[in-house]
Motif scaffolding. Structure first.
Motif, PDB file in Angstrom:
ATOM      1  N   GLU A 131      35.279  23.055  31.348  1.00 42.57           N
ATOM      2  CA  GLU A 131      35.689  24.383  31.785  1.00 42.57           C
ATOM      3  C   GLU A 131      34.503  25.275  32.142  1.00 42.57           C
ATOM      4  OE1 GLU A 131      38.775  25.645  32.251  1.00 42.57           O
ATOM      5  OE2 GLU A 131      39.581  23.643  31.897  1.00 42.57           O
ATOM      6  N   LEU A 132      33.437  25.207  31.342  1.00 42.62           N
ATOM      7  CA  LEU A 132      32.332  26.157  31.492  1.00 42.62           C
ATOM      8  C   LEU A 132      31.202  25.648  32.377  1.00 42.62           C
ATOM      9  CD1 LEU A 132      32.099  27.391  27.786  1.00 42.62           C
ATOM     10  CD2 LEU A 132      33.324  28.446  29.693  1.00 42.62           C
ATOM     11  N   VAL A 133      31.111  24.329  32.566  1.00 40.04           N
ATOM     12  CA  VAL A 133      30.004  23.766  33.341  1.00 40.04           C
ATOM     13  C   VAL A 133      30.508  23.080  34.612  1.00 40.04           C
ATOM     14  CG1 VAL A 133      28.040  22.195  33.320  1.00 40.04           C
ATOM     15  CG2 VAL A 133      28.629  23.463  31.248  1.00 40.04           C
ATOM     16  N   MET A 134      31.317  22.028  34.424  1.00 39.19           N
ATOM     17  CA  MET A 134      31.726  21.231  35.577  1.00 39.19           C
ATOM     18  C   MET A 134      32.564  22.032  36.567  1.00 39.19           C
ATOM     19  SD  MET A 134      30.074  18.677  34.672  1.00 39.19           S
ATOM     20  CE  MET A 134      30.454  17.680  36.109  1.00 39.19           C
ATOM     21  N   ASP A 135      33.491  22.848  36.052  1.00 41.71           N
ATOM     22  CA  ASP A 135      34.316  23.654  36.955  1.00 41.71           C
ATOM     23  C   ASP A 135      33.486  24.671  37.723  1.00 41.71           C
ATOM     24  OD1 ASP A 135      36.515  22.268  36.189  1.00 41.71           O
ATOM     25  OD2 ASP A 135      37.411  23.850  34.978  1.00 41.71           O
ATOM     26  N   LYS A 136      32.425  25.185  37.072  1.00 45.94           N
ATOM     27  CA  LYS A 136      31.559  26.150  37.752  1.00 45.94           C
ATOM     28  C   LYS A 136      30.806  25.477  38.895  1.00 45.94           C
ATOM     29  CE  LYS A 136      32.466  29.747  35.199  1.00 45.94           C
ATOM     30  NZ  LYS A 136      33.610  29.162  34.475  1.00 45.94           N
TER      31      LYS A 136
ATOM     32  N   ALA B 193      31.832  22.925  40.503  1.00 48.93           N
ATOM     33  CA  ALA B 193      32.824  22.584  41.524  1.00 48.93           C
ATOM     34  C   ALA B 193      33.357  23.812  42.243  1.00 48.93           C
ATOM     35  CB  ALA B 193      33.993  21.830  40.878  1.00 48.93           C
ATOM     36  N   GLY B 194      32.979  24.985  41.768  1.00 46.04           N
ATOM     37  CA  GLY B 194      33.429  26.222  42.409  1.00 46.04           C
ATOM     38  C   GLY B 194      34.825  26.647  42.022  1.00 46.04           C
ATOM     39  N   GLU B 195      35.388  26.039  40.963  1.00 45.31           N
ATOM     40  CA  GLU B 195      36.740  26.406  40.546  1.00 45.31           C
ATOM     41  C   GLU B 195      36.696  27.682  39.715  1.00 45.31           C
ATOM     42  OE1 GLU B 195      40.668  24.603  38.219  1.00 45.31           O
ATOM     43  OE2 GLU B 195      38.892  23.353  38.543  1.00 45.31           O
ATOM     44  N   MET B 196      37.344  28.702  40.200  1.00 47.26           N
ATOM     45  CA  MET B 196      37.369  29.981  39.508  1.00 47.26           C
ATOM     46  C   MET B 196      38.514  30.017  38.485  1.00 47.26           C
ATOM     47  SD  MET B 196      39.081  29.728  42.389  1.00 47.26           S
ATOM     48  CE  MET B 196      37.751  30.032  43.551  1.00 47.26           C
ATOM     49  N   ASN B 197      38.464  30.973  37.568  1.00 45.08           N
ATOM     50  CA  ASN B 197      39.573  31.154  36.636  1.00 45.08           C
ATOM     51  C   ASN B 197      40.824  31.541  37.413  1.00 45.08           C
ATOM     52  OD1 ASN B 197      38.066  30.624  34.288  1.00 45.08           O
ATOM     53  ND2 ASN B 197      37.275  32.722  34.265  1.00 45.08           N
ATOM     54  N   LEU B 198      41.950  30.976  37.019  1.00 42.63           N
ATOM     55  CA  LEU B 198      43.194  31.199  37.754  1.00 42.63           C
ATOM     56  C   LEU B 198      43.666  32.641  37.645  1.00 42.63           C
ATOM     57  CD1 LEU B 198      45.447  30.059  39.450  1.00 42.63           C
ATOM     58  CD2 LEU B 198      46.560  29.243  37.362  1.00 42.63           C
ATOM     59  N   CYS B 199      43.442  33.254  36.473  1.00 42.14           N
ATOM     60  CA  CYS B 199      43.878  34.639  36.229  1.00 42.14           C
ATOM     61  C   CYS B 199      45.346  34.797  36.636  1.00 42.14           C
ATOM     62  CB  CYS B 199      42.972  35.631  36.954  1.00 42.14           C
ATOM     63  SG  CYS B 199      41.243  35.505  36.453  1.00 42.14           S
ATOM     64  N   ASN B 200      45.634  35.860  37.430  1.00 46.60           N
ATOM     65  CA  ASN B 200      47.009  36.106  37.873  1.00 46.60           C
ATOM     66  C   ASN B 200      47.136  36.008  39.384  1.00 46.60           C
ATOM     67  OD1 ASN B 200      48.246  36.426  35.380  1.00 46.60           O
ATOM     68  ND2 ASN B 200      47.766  38.620  35.292  1.00 46.60           N
TER      69      ASN B 200
ATOM     70  N   THR C  59      56.833  39.144  45.615  1.00 46.94           N
ATOM     71  CA  THR C  59      56.678  40.515  46.126  1.00 46.94           C
ATOM     72  C   THR C  59      55.656  40.603  47.254  1.00 46.94           C
ATOM     73  OG1 THR C  59      54.963  41.083  44.511  1.00 46.94           O
ATOM     74  CG2 THR C  59      57.258  41.421  43.847  1.00 46.94           C
ATOM     75  N   CYS C  60      55.029  39.499  47.596  1.00 45.44           N
ATOM     76  CA  CYS C  60      53.998  39.508  48.639  1.00 45.44           C
ATOM     77  C   CYS C  60      54.657  39.650  50.020  1.00 45.44           C
ATOM     78  CB  CYS C  60      53.177  38.220  48.592  1.00 45.44           C
ATOM     79  SG  CYS C  60      52.164  38.080  47.099  1.00 45.44           S
ATOM     80  N   PRO C  61      53.985  40.295  50.976  1.00 42.59           N
ATOM     81  CA  PRO C  61      52.546  40.579  51.020  1.00 42.59           C
ATOM     82  C   PRO C  61      52.119  41.927  50.449  1.00 42.59           C
ATOM     83  CG  PRO C  61      53.510  41.024  53.158  1.00 42.59           C
ATOM     84  CD  PRO C  61      54.626  40.505  52.301  1.00 42.59           C
ATOM     85  N   ASP C  62      53.060  42.766  50.017  1.00 44.21           N
ATOM     86  CA  ASP C  62      52.696  44.135  49.629  1.00 44.21           C
ATOM     87  C   ASP C  62      52.631  44.351  48.115  1.00 44.21           C
ATOM     88  OD1 ASP C  62      52.685  44.896  52.356  1.00 44.21           O
ATOM     89  OD2 ASP C  62      54.879  45.109  52.308  1.00 44.21           O
ATOM     90  N   GLY C  63      52.972  43.334  47.329  1.00 42.28           N
ATOM     91  CA  GLY C  63      53.000  43.498  45.887  1.00 42.28           C
ATOM     92  C   GLY C  63      51.635  43.294  45.247  1.00 42.28           C
ATOM     93  N   PRO C  64      51.581  43.362  43.881  1.00 41.56           N
ATOM     94  CA  PRO C  64      50.319  43.145  43.157  1.00 41.56           C
ATOM     95  C   PRO C  64      49.941  41.662  43.135  1.00 41.56           C
ATOM     96  CG  PRO C  64      52.121  43.449  41.603  1.00 41.56           C
ATOM     97  CD  PRO C  64      52.698  43.705  42.976  1.00 41.56           C
ATOM     98  N   ASN C  65      48.652  41.408  42.997  1.00 39.04           N
ATOM     99  CA  ASN C  65      48.103  40.048  42.892  1.00 39.04           C
ATOM    100  C   ASN C  65      48.440  39.184  44.110  1.00 39.04           C
ATOM    101  OD1 ASN C  65      47.142  40.460  40.137  1.00 39.04           O
ATOM    102  ND2 ASN C  65      49.300  40.317  39.520  1.00 39.04           N
ATOM    103  N   CYS C  66      48.466  39.807  45.274  1.00 36.66           N
ATOM    104  CA  CYS C  66      48.811  39.067  46.488  1.00 36.66           C
ATOM    105  C   CYS C  66      47.581  38.620  47.282  1.00 36.66           C
ATOM    106  CB  CYS C  66      49.704  39.920  47.394  1.00 36.66           C
ATOM    107  SG  CYS C  66      51.414  40.024  46.788  1.00 36.66           S
ATOM    108  N   ILE C  67      46.385  38.963  46.809  1.00 38.00           N
ATOM    109  CA  ILE C  67      45.157  38.512  47.455  1.00 38.00           C
ATOM    110  C   ILE C  67      44.599  37.336  46.670  1.00 38.00           C
ATOM    111  CG2 ILE C  67      42.850  39.132  48.237  1.00 38.00           C
ATOM    112  CD1 ILE C  67      45.103  40.555  49.703  1.00 38.00           C
ATOM    113  N   GLY C  68      44.432  36.191  47.337  1.00 42.86           N
ATOM    114  CA  GLY C  68      43.955  34.981  46.672  1.00 42.86           C
ATOM    115  C   GLY C  68      42.449  34.932  46.562  1.00 42.86           C
ATOM    116  N   PRO C  69      41.906  33.906  45.910  1.00 42.37           N
ATOM    117  CA  PRO C  69      40.456  33.780  45.748  1.00 42.37           C
ATOM    118  C   PRO C  69      39.720  33.554  47.066  1.00 42.37           C
ATOM    119  CG  PRO C  69      41.579  31.810  44.974  1.00 42.37           C
ATOM    120  CD  PRO C  69      42.637  32.835  45.231  1.00 42.37           C
ATOM    121  N   GLY C  70      40.444  33.117  48.111  1.00 45.66           N
ATOM    122  CA  GLY C  70      39.819  32.960  49.421  1.00 45.66           C
ATOM    123  C   GLY C  70      39.722  34.258  50.196  1.00 45.66           C
ATOM    124  N   GLY C  71      40.284  35.327  49.646  1.00 45.62           N
ATOM    125  CA  GLY C  71      40.189  36.639  50.277  1.00 45.62           C
ATOM    126  C   GLY C  71      41.305  36.960  51.231  1.00 45.62           C
TER     127      GLY C  71
END
Length: 292
Positions: free
Chosen positions: A118-123, A125-132, A139-151
């Motif tokens: 989790e702390l080394v290999m995933d970093k 590999a560029g895998e970010m924490n999933l969070c929310n 509710t997308c595209p206008d709701g909360p948490n609708c922007i992904g890690p790719g921007g």
């Protein structure tokens, strides 16, 4: 443990095993006085002798404990102490501690490997924490948490992928942009890798709940150990005894109840010396709680 050691232990307890008949209780009282022991302590050592005798007649491949390795490491030393520390039971005590320490090592090693992933290999590999990310996809595209890690905006559930799929799709797009730099803008516009996100928020909650339910029994066991250490007397009391019913001679009892010598051995939770409480707390309970 060799059969020779077992035989020597049986010889040491030969006198204890010779107690027979309907006058067992009175006979044990007499024998206890001869060796300057209380009747309770003498009965514990008789039970220890019976255990060793039973072990000699038992196929080692069939021996085992239905409870956990923690229970074995907690109880077997007290049975050994109660029986007068015969070599066979001392060997079993040492073996239970070896299994205990091996168990701790394996658990800590596995946890270390998981943390490294989790702390080394995933970093790397560029895998970010999933969070929310994408938790409110409905509710997308206008709701909360609708922007992904790719921007980019999820827009709808059709653009959401697991991490492996998303990174593969992104890799293909970026590779094409490198191969055909003069078409980079067109590739960026027409090839959509989607976004990495939380596929189902409520499934995550259910998984966490199931995991917590699975480990709560382990926590309960640790609490039970703490309660035993706190409430039992801090004095050396026997945890086993040899108890034969008094309503008939022993051989008659065996015949009527269809039982053996091993059935007259009774196990119980009793007092333990203060140093054993400290040992059990430091060696068993603390590491167990730390791993939990």
């Amino acid at each position: 443990m060799s059969s020779r050691d077992m035989t020597m232990d049986a010889q040491e307890y030969g006198a204890l095993l010779s107690v027979k008949g309907g006058e067992v209780d009175a006979e044990m009282q007499v024998q206890a006085k001869k060796v300057s022991m209380s009747k309770q302590d003498y009965a514990a050592q008789v039970a220890g002798g019976k255990i060793i005798h039973h072990m000699m007649d038992t196929d080692y491949n069939e021996c085992g404990m239905s409870a956990s390795i923690y229970d074995a490491a907690f109880v077997i030393p007290q049975i050994t102490r109660s029986a007068g520390n015969p070599r066979s039971l001392v060997t079993m005590t040492i073996r239970s501690y070896m299994f205990l320490f091996g168990n701790f090592f394996l658990q800590l090693f596995i946890l270390y490997m998981i943390a490294q992933e989790e702390l080394v290999m995933d970093k790397f590999a560029g895998e970010m924490n999933l969070c929310n990310f994408g938790a409110g996809i409905q509710t997308c595209p206008d709701g909360p948490n609708c922007i992904g890690p790719g921007g980019t905006n999820y827009q709808n559930a059709g653009r959401m992928y697991d991490y492996a799929s998303w990174t593969t799709r992104t890799y293909v797009r970026d590779s094409l942009k490198i191969l055909f730099p003069h078409k980079a803008d067109e590739i960026q516009e027409k090839i959509d890798p989607g976004e990495y996100g939380l596929e189902n928020y409520w499934v995550r909650i259910v998984y966490i709940f199931i995991f917590m339910m699975s480990v709560m029994s382990d926590l309960r066991t640790s609490i039970d150990f703490l309660q035993i250490l706190w409430y039992v007397p801090s004095e050396a009391q026997p945890w086993i005894e040899y108890r034969v019913p008094k309503w008939a001679p022993k051989e008659k009892v065996k015949e009527v109840l269809d039982c053996s010598e091993a059935d007259f051995i009774k196990f119980k939770i009793a007092g333990m010396p203060k140093y054993w409480k400290i040992i059990n707390f430091v060696v068993i309970v603390l590491p167990k709680l730390f791993i939990w």
